[in-house]
Design a protein around this motif. Sequence first.
Motif, PDB file in Angstrom:
ATOM      1  N   LYS A  34      18.429  13.739  89.695  1.00 48.75           N
ATOM      2  CA  LYS A  34      17.352  12.748  90.378  1.00 48.75           C
ATOM      3  C   LYS A  34      17.665  12.156  92.219  1.00 48.75           C
ATOM      4  CE  LYS A  34      15.376  10.899  85.997  1.00 48.75           C
ATOM      5  NZ  LYS A  34      14.493   9.647  85.753  1.00 48.75           N
ATOM      6  N   VAL A  35      18.909  11.665  92.187  1.00 46.35           N
ATOM      7  CA  VAL A  35      18.706  12.107  93.305  1.00 46.35           C
ATOM      8  C   VAL A  35      19.736  13.151  94.010  1.00 46.35           C
ATOM      9  CG1 VAL A  35      20.738  10.978  94.945  1.00 46.35           C
ATOM     10  CG2 VAL A  35      20.054   9.610  93.284  1.00 46.35           C
ATOM     11  N   ALA A  36      19.878  14.051  93.459  1.00 41.91           N
ATOM     12  CA  ALA A  36      20.338  15.372  94.119  1.00 41.91           C
ATOM     13  C   ALA A  36      18.827  16.204  94.435  1.00 41.91           C
ATOM     14  CB  ALA A  36      21.005  16.386  93.074  1.00 41.91           C
ATOM     15  N   VAL A  37      18.029  16.466  93.401  1.00 39.15           N
ATOM     16  CA  VAL A  37      16.730  17.092  93.347  1.00 39.15           C
ATOM     17  C   VAL A  37      16.197  16.470  94.782  1.00 39.15           C
ATOM     18  CG1 VAL A  37      15.077  17.537  92.518  1.00 39.15           C
ATOM     19  CG2 VAL A  37      17.082  17.646  91.428  1.00 39.15           C
ATOM     20  N   PHE A  38      15.935  14.821  95.231  1.00 42.77           N
ATOM     21  CA  PHE A  38      14.835  14.313  95.843  1.00 42.77           C
ATOM     22  C   PHE A  38      15.644  14.554  96.803  1.00 42.77           C
ATOM     23  CE2 PHE A  38      14.891  10.676  98.725  1.00 42.77           C
ATOM     24  CZ  PHE A  38      13.326  10.352  99.148  1.00 42.77           C
ATOM     25  N   PHE A  39      17.001  14.453  97.652  1.00 39.66           N
ATOM     26  CA  PHE A  39      17.490  14.755  98.900  1.00 39.66           C
ATOM     27  C   PHE A  39      17.341  16.125  99.220  1.00 39.66           C
ATOM     28  CE2 PHE A  39      18.962   9.807  98.300  1.00 39.66           C
ATOM     29  CZ  PHE A  39      18.743   9.866  99.709  1.00 39.66           C
ATOM     30  N   SER A  40      17.498  17.297  97.982  1.00 39.97           N
ATOM     31  CA  SER A  40      16.938  18.734  98.232  1.00 39.97           C
ATOM     32  C   SER A  40      15.670  19.105  98.922  1.00 39.97           C
ATOM     33  CB  SER A  40      17.247  19.402  97.076  1.00 39.97           C
ATOM     34  OG  SER A  40      17.368  20.935  97.682  1.00 39.97           O
ATOM     35  N   ASP A  41      15.243  17.882  98.118  1.00 34.30           N
ATOM     36  CA  ASP A  41      13.202  18.133  98.907  1.00 34.30           C
ATOM     37  C   ASP A  41      12.876  17.925  99.991  1.00 34.30           C
ATOM     38  OD1 ASP A  41      13.190  20.111  95.973  1.00 34.30           O
ATOM     39  OD2 ASP A  41      12.965  18.753  95.245  1.00 34.30           O
ATOM     40  N   HIS A  42      13.762  16.266 100.262  1.00 29.51           N
ATOM     41  CA  HIS A  42      13.393  16.134 101.580  1.00 29.51           C
ATOM     42  C   HIS A  42      14.635  15.568 102.631  1.00 29.51           C
ATOM     43  CE1 HIS A  42      10.691  14.356  98.157  1.00 29.51           C
ATOM     44  NE2 HIS A  42      10.157  13.975  98.855  1.00 29.51           N
ATOM     45  N   PRO A  43      15.167  17.017 102.915  1.00 31.07           N
ATOM     46  CA  PRO A  43      16.143  17.177 103.883  1.00 31.07           C
ATOM     47  C   PRO A  43      15.399  15.432 104.831  1.00 31.07           C
ATOM     48  CG  PRO A  43      14.108  18.391 104.179  1.00 31.07           C
ATOM     49  CD  PRO A  43      14.399  18.034 103.233  1.00 31.07           C
ATOM     50  N   MET A  44      14.879  15.229 105.625  1.00 31.10           N
ATOM     51  CA  MET A  44      15.164  14.790 106.771  1.00 31.10           C
ATOM     52  C   MET A  44      15.227  13.812 106.437  1.00 31.10           C
ATOM     53  SD  MET A  44      14.129  13.700 109.786  1.00 31.10           S
ATOM     54  CE  MET A  44      13.188  14.982 110.665  1.00 31.10           C
ATOM     55  N   TRP A  45      15.418  12.901 104.285  1.00 30.65           N
ATOM     56  CA  TRP A  45      16.139  11.722 104.224  1.00 30.65           C
ATOM     57  C   TRP A  45      17.640  11.630 105.236  1.00 30.65           C
ATOM     58  CZ3 TRP A  45      14.244   6.794 103.577  1.00 30.65           C
ATOM     59  CH2 TRP A  45      13.000   6.644 103.540  1.00 30.65           C
ATOM     60  N   VAL A  46      18.196  12.822 104.468  1.00 24.01           N
ATOM     61  CA  VAL A  46      19.473  13.518 104.196  1.00 24.01           C
ATOM     62  C   VAL A  46      19.846  13.271 106.071  1.00 24.01           C
ATOM     63  CG1 VAL A  46      21.200  14.932 104.431  1.00 24.01           C
ATOM     64  CG2 VAL A  46      19.921  15.417 102.400  1.00 24.01           C
ATOM     65  N   LYS A  47      18.996  13.455 106.548  1.00 23.47           N
ATOM     66  CA  LYS A  47      19.645  13.240 108.449  1.00 23.47           C
ATOM     67  C   LYS A  47      19.102  11.841 108.391  1.00 23.47           C
ATOM     68  CE  LYS A  47      17.725  17.859 110.157  1.00 23.47           C
ATOM     69  NZ  LYS A  47      16.823  18.386 110.927  1.00 23.47           N
ATOM     70  N   ILE A  48      18.581  11.649 107.911  1.00 25.81           N
ATOM     71  CA  ILE A  48      18.606   9.520 108.250  1.00 25.81           C
ATOM     72  C   ILE A  48      19.981   9.148 107.710  1.00 25.81           C
ATOM     73  CG2 ILE A  48      17.048   7.055 107.839  1.00 25.81           C
ATOM     74  CD1 ILE A  48      14.420   9.668 107.621  1.00 25.81           C
ATOM     75  N   GLN A  49      19.877   9.664 106.516  1.00 31.59           N
ATOM     76  CA  GLN A  49      21.626   8.937 105.953  1.00 31.59           C
ATOM     77  C   GLN A  49      22.499   8.999 107.126  1.00 31.59           C
ATOM     78  OE1 GLN A  49      23.510  11.708 103.670  1.00 31.59           O
ATOM     79  NE2 GLN A  49      24.603   9.802 103.412  1.00 31.59           N
ATOM     80  N   LYS A  50      22.759  10.418 107.440  1.00 26.98           N
ATOM     81  CA  LYS A  50      23.428  10.721 108.390  1.00 26.98           C
ATOM     82  C   LYS A  50      23.770   9.647 108.897  1.00 26.98           C
ATOM     83  CE  LYS A  50      24.123  15.432 106.536  1.00 26.98           C
ATOM     84  NZ  LYS A  50      25.149  17.050 107.657  1.00 26.98           N
ATOM     85  N   TRP A  51      23.266  10.001 110.209  1.00 31.10           N
ATOM     86  CA  TRP A  51      22.468   8.956 111.356  1.00 31.10           C
ATOM     87  C   TRP A  51      23.021   7.952 110.735  1.00 31.10           C
ATOM     88  CZ3 TRP A  51      23.897  10.524 115.904  1.00 31.10           C
ATOM     89  CH2 TRP A  51      24.055  12.708 116.306  1.00 31.10           C
ATOM     90  N   PHE A  52      22.915   6.882 110.390  1.00 33.54           N
ATOM     91  CA  PHE A  52      22.764   5.508 109.464  1.00 33.54           C
ATOM     92  C   PHE A  52      23.402   5.476 109.224  1.00 33.54           C
ATOM     93  CE2 PHE A  52      22.618   1.948 106.334  1.00 33.54           C
ATOM     94  CZ  PHE A  52      22.448   1.261 107.180  1.00 33.54           C
ATOM     95  N   MET A  53      24.925   6.277 108.131  1.00 32.05           N
ATOM     96  CA  MET A  53      26.050   5.801 108.029  1.00 32.05           C
ATOM     97  C   MET A  53      27.143   6.245 109.460  1.00 32.05           C
ATOM     98  SD  MET A  53      28.040   8.198 105.214  1.00 32.05           S
ATOM     99  CE  MET A  53      27.181   8.229 104.413  1.00 32.05           C
ATOM    100  N   ALA A  54      26.876   7.229 110.213  1.00 31.04           N
ATOM    101  CA  ALA A  54      27.532   7.302 111.615  1.00 31.04           C
ATOM    102  C   ALA A  54      27.317   5.950 112.182  1.00 31.04           C
ATOM    103  CB  ALA A  54      27.227   8.619 111.919  1.00 31.04           C
ATOM    104  N   SER A  55      26.117   5.495 112.553  1.00 32.48           N
ATOM    105  CA  SER A  55      26.135   4.199 112.819  1.00 32.48           C
ATOM    106  C   SER A  55      26.993   3.091 112.480  1.00 32.48           C
ATOM    107  CB  SER A  55      24.673   4.024 113.312  1.00 32.48           C
ATOM    108  OG  SER A  55      23.943   4.885 114.398  1.00 32.48           O
TER     109      SER A  55
END
Length: 211
Positions: A175-196
Amino acid sequence: MIPFHELLFFILAALILVVSPGPNMIYLISKSITQGKRSGFVSLTGVICGFLFHIVMVSFGLTAILLAVPFAYTVLKVTGTVYLLYLAYKAIRPAGKTIFEVDGDKTHDSPKKLFTVGFLTNVLNPKVAVFYVSFFPQFIKPEYGSVLTQSFQLGLIQVLISFSINLVIVLTAAKVAVFFSDHPMWVKIQKWFMASVLTYLALKMAFSKAK
């Protein structure tokens, strides 16, 4: 024992370790999706045993180093700072993987192989070893008692956090993989939050005072 208020920051760092891109998470998600939750559970058991191995090795090693060579603290601090900045860069670089990218392996492995690979994936993961070696000295103080006891305390907290988060990931991997695959913007948010957060941790470590 280490005071609770000083453990809060360590808990945040441990959470970042769990959700940051790495071989452990990619392996667990991949096996959970391609071979089912049971395979994910077995793989997770191997990964957790790998954490326990790191705890024992690093705890005894830190005890010896910090008691014998005070200057080692500075070396560990610099190493940890550089590595955290490297993780922050990896999180946002264009070709960087996220924890939700898995391979297409459809082969069903035996429980023994799943456990062994999970164990070795963690034991041979430099991110875990560097996390322990660079972060533990930030929270271990002689006035709190035995250095070895404090090291084990931090290690067990990290293992509990890792097990809890990874268990949820195993249970909801598809479910997690499908959700993030369908919502690429969340992937970008996750990346930048993690980097910060990783950058903040690196700067805090860099300006922390030596013991």
